[in-house]
Enzyme design. Structure first.
Site, PDB file in Angstrom:
ATOM      1  N   LYS A 160       0.831  -1.209   0.000  1.00 26.68           N
ATOM      2  CA  LYS A 160       0.000   0.000   0.000  1.00 26.68           C
ATOM      3  C   LYS A 160       0.866   1.260   0.000  1.00 26.68           C
ATOM      4  CE  LYS A 160      -3.688   2.624   0.597  1.00 26.68           C
ATOM      5  NZ  LYS A 160      -3.317   3.809   1.322  1.00 26.68           N
ATOM      6  N   GLU A 199       1.116   6.774  -6.620  1.00 27.31           N
ATOM      7  CA  GLU A 199       0.033   7.760  -6.720  1.00 27.31           C
ATOM      8  C   GLU A 199       0.603   9.182  -6.777  1.00 27.31           C
ATOM      9  OE1 GLU A 199      -3.047   7.283  -3.582  1.00 27.31           O
ATOM     10  OE2 GLU A 199      -2.668   9.415  -3.184  1.00 27.31           O
TER      11      GLU A 199
END
Lengths: 327, 327, 327, 327
Positions: free
Chosen positions: A189, A196
């Site tokens: 993550k 991102e």
């Protein structure tokens, strides 16, 4: 199945909603009583505190912690560790540091308590779209929690299948994955968020180059005043750079074509930083991901020492006097 | 409508197929005769050369040039300029430099010939998915070519509409946009490709950080051997970083989990470079897009002088002797 | 004064030589006996081990540790901590992590032992030029060690004085500085090395751009075959970019004009990495220092996953097949 | 010898002073009459314009143009080209673009006029220290101008000789170099300035990391309040990162320890930009030099679109609302 949920913010509240819509029972707690009240509904039981929440759960218990990373999460996990019993499971679904997951899992294992780290992506859209889950921990508790993970994840939906995946873990195509031992889910993550940042900054630089194509520095015959909302929209359709972040960009531009409602002050959270630290530990060159992080740091600075020192050197060697910004 | 097509490579050939499948007529030419023969079919007429192609078109003619950028395209446009007449239109759909578009349009305008630049994104998938088109030029020829653009573009499809776009140019939501005067379409396509480089590099760095999480430099208790094909796949489903490039990444990993069939040698084309040059001309900081470009340059170097000089300085000041790579 | 020295490598050995040339006495130890023998001379006493070294020193003792950073240094400091007494001082002159200095100083303070961190710059040239010393720790031991620091430092020499420094700490102009409490000296040395990486990379990129000015991609009329040894030399004389690193560059080019004797494999040590981690902790954008570090990481990679993934994506969307490097 | 000088700003004026102090004669012109008057002295003759200046020079004439790069220099060279005769020489000592040198030299050669490009480094210090000269053009005029170049350059001074240069071009060690044909001198000067940007930014980032070591984000036990003026000074003495730019940094800090008199607005000139463009043309990865340039671009931005777009995306996917800067 039954799940305890601690932390009813944007993420925790919607996770409870999504689970109870799908028939699970949740016992919930938040420091903010109104957050508990706002959630009241079928399958949801409020509680007066961690102790009360734990007592309301049937054994073996599963408690999901969805709190801001850092001390708040750490304290909740520590307290739960003192209240729970062998066979129970703590899931940390927030943005903790993966090295903390390793440490916590080891400490809890001594008491027979399972610890599962669950990187949770999807933002405010997860209630409707489902959450992409990246899970770390032992096989036993991860398998036991499958009904929860399965209902939080988006499912196959209408996303086209990838050729060549026949015979591989079917959970992955439903949007969740057991990445490995403790910390592995959060590590994945973390890198997800690092990527991102990179994707966001690539679009951000691109749109600024488009905008400044209308700038006075550009010769008139190729000075273009472009409609950024239209360009964001058209790129969603058949171009190579279509993405969910571009969908959101098109939305933002449609609502506010100059983005006038946004400041140029951009926050960052731990994952972007930790991704770079992991890259450095691994000796992986990560120029793009670092530059994306630094752009956020820079957005929050004003008259940095670095810039002043450049001006000072220029003055010393060349006698240059910089104009005042905006002058 | 009728269109001439010069250049029947991966892009030009598929554009002809897509158009003729939708009822248009194409007169085609390619240096490579077998490319012409491979295309034979309803609505498609081969030709023996540019002159022949021009003669086979009805006036006002429209000729699409889909050739490698640089001299080859330049020569084709120049020759067409000598053969066509006032009212005819040349469309360059390739990856030309936008400053060349400005120059060409100006030169052709003297003869009354229209010049339209059309940035065309979609790659080998465009035949099926449609092409995202970024168009520059005068309103008149762009409007006249609408039947072509409209059928090349993907159309609305099942891509969700963006709220707040009511009343705006409907072509955009069908996947094509008239960006502005000559060069504007190609300028937008250039930045599109610049962003593409940035997005690709963000994923590339992220997956390398994931892979190296299993490296010997990482302490054993948090050394993770991750399944990259599964991670690429799961991120397509509900995560913030879902994108078409990620879909392709998942495909590539599903076919070849170690990407063993690929070299580490990465080409670049002009748009990535020109995007940085535009950023510099406009004084826009573009750290991410530049780093993405440089990663490709670096992938093609071996024992660069820069690296040798670092070793040389280290030797001079510290007596350091670098190990040989791989030793 | 008297000083114990543990570690007689390139740095430790020369420090002992410089000190004894200036009348100090050194008791020395190294795992490698021949290093001890090589140093024998006036004012230098060998020893058989740490215990023996400690016994040969008069109280209050001062022991300088000059070992590779990491476990080796850590063990030496720990063992010395068990052997020394209140009032004694350990100086770590190596490249430890500053957070380790803070921890060690705290642990030793309980026993009344002083701990001084001393960042030491100068490389193999320090014997002759003197060492630039960046010192952290309590005032008392730092002041007591002044005779040592003063003789290790270069002194004023013929470096011009800086106007406006009248009345400021005179030690600074002799080449050593007491930066602050424990860890402060090493923190400054760490950033010094971070800057060093940045400077080196700036020259490295510049010389590569000069060299490639002769490349085939450059149009013939401005394709320059430049004499890099001459350019490095001339820049030492009156230009804005003169520096000691440039002096070394000129030396390296004079010895080996193509740097043919150097591999393109560049090592890095902890300080460059820690500098970036400090920047991230402080939210300081550090694009240049990071890029310099990453260039070294990259120099050691071959066919990285990141590059392969770029090729894979290019293949998926555009059907591109990359040439083999060197093909 | 006799030299015409056009442009009497910081650079041109000092060049005239240095030359006439060494026995040369200069005929000078500047748009600003007071600049001419300020220079009056032995060996210096004012003139009323370019035509007058040309007439006052003996054949074969040598005219040095020292004007802001761009149109002003271009016009002066063009006008001189019309006034001078075969055998005369124009020297452009400013910061022109090297591709312009190639073009101008070619055009002037038709008339038999020599054109020499001379990259000139040294800033306001050159009068006293001498100028580092990087020269491009044909051998004949460069050799003829040797008395000028030799006296402008610093000479050997007390800069130590580099071992291994025996038998090489002795001009280089006196501070000037004939780099190659037209444009080669300026190309070298351009890269010199590109490196200069990189060096400056490396120091700038380093000092900011030092300063922010006192920041509230840093745990108290290793929060260091460092004396930046002292650190700049000490690094000049025996450290690896000593340089002339560091000397200037120490001066700036000694005068103004917080650099409070400088804005954070940093200008850039063409060479930094052209260096990156050359790197891109040559496919040389130049992350450090680019980042240095972008830091200057960024220093001049306020609330950039890029940053706003990041905030907008964060708002869309996570509901994040950024705080206002300074709030």
């Amino acid at each position: 199945m039954q799940l305890g949920m601690i932390g009813l913010g944007r993420m925790g509240g919607n996770i409870v909603r999504r689970l109870t819509q799908r028939g699970h029972q949740c016992v919930v707690f938040d420091q903010n009583k109104s957050a508990i009240e706002a959630l009241a509904g079928r399958g949801i039981t409020g509680s007066a505190g961690l102790e009360d929440l734990v007592h309301r759960l049937e054994k073996p218990r599963a408690v999901w912690v969805m709190l801001p990373s850092g001390e708040i999460t750490e304290n909740a996990v520590t307290q739960l560790g003192d209240m729970l019993e062998a066979g129970d499971t703590i899931i940390d679904g927030g943005n903790s540091f993966y090295k903390d997951d390793v440490r916590r899992a080891k400490a809890l294992k001594v008491k027979g308590i399972h610890y599962v780290d669950c990187g949770t992506s999807g933002g405010v859209w997860g209630l409707e779209r489902g959450y992409c889950l990246m899970i770390g921990g032992d096989k036993e508790p991860v398998d036991a929690l499958d009904p929860i993970f399965s209902d939080l994840a988006p499912g196959r939906g209408d996303i086209p299948q990838t050729a060549g995946r026949e015979g591989r873990d079917p959970r992955v195509e439903r949007g969740y994955v057991h990445c490995g031992p403790s910390g592995a889910g959060r590590f994945v993550k973390m890198v997800h968020n690092g990527i991102e940042y990179g994707l966001m900054q690539a679009y951000a630089e691109g749109f600024e180059i488009l905008q400044e194509g209308a700038g006075a520095e550009v010769p008139e015959e190729r000075r273009y005043t472009l409609d950024l909302p239209d360009i964001a929209e058209v790129w969603r359709r058949g171009s190579v750079i279509g993405s969910w972040l571009l969908d959101l960009t098109a939305m933002a531009f449609a609502e506010d074509p100059k983005l006038a409602g946004y400041t140029g002050f951009v926050d960052d959270s731990g994952e972007g930083r930790w991704t770079i630290m992991a890259a450095i530990e691994e000796a992986v060159p990560a120029n793009v991901l670092s530059a994306a992080l630094y752009a956020r740091f820079r957005s929050r600075e004003k008259d940095s020492l670095a810039d002043k020192l450049l001006s000072a050197m220029r003055h010393e060697f060349g006698g240059h006097v910089e104009p005042k910004a905006g002058a």
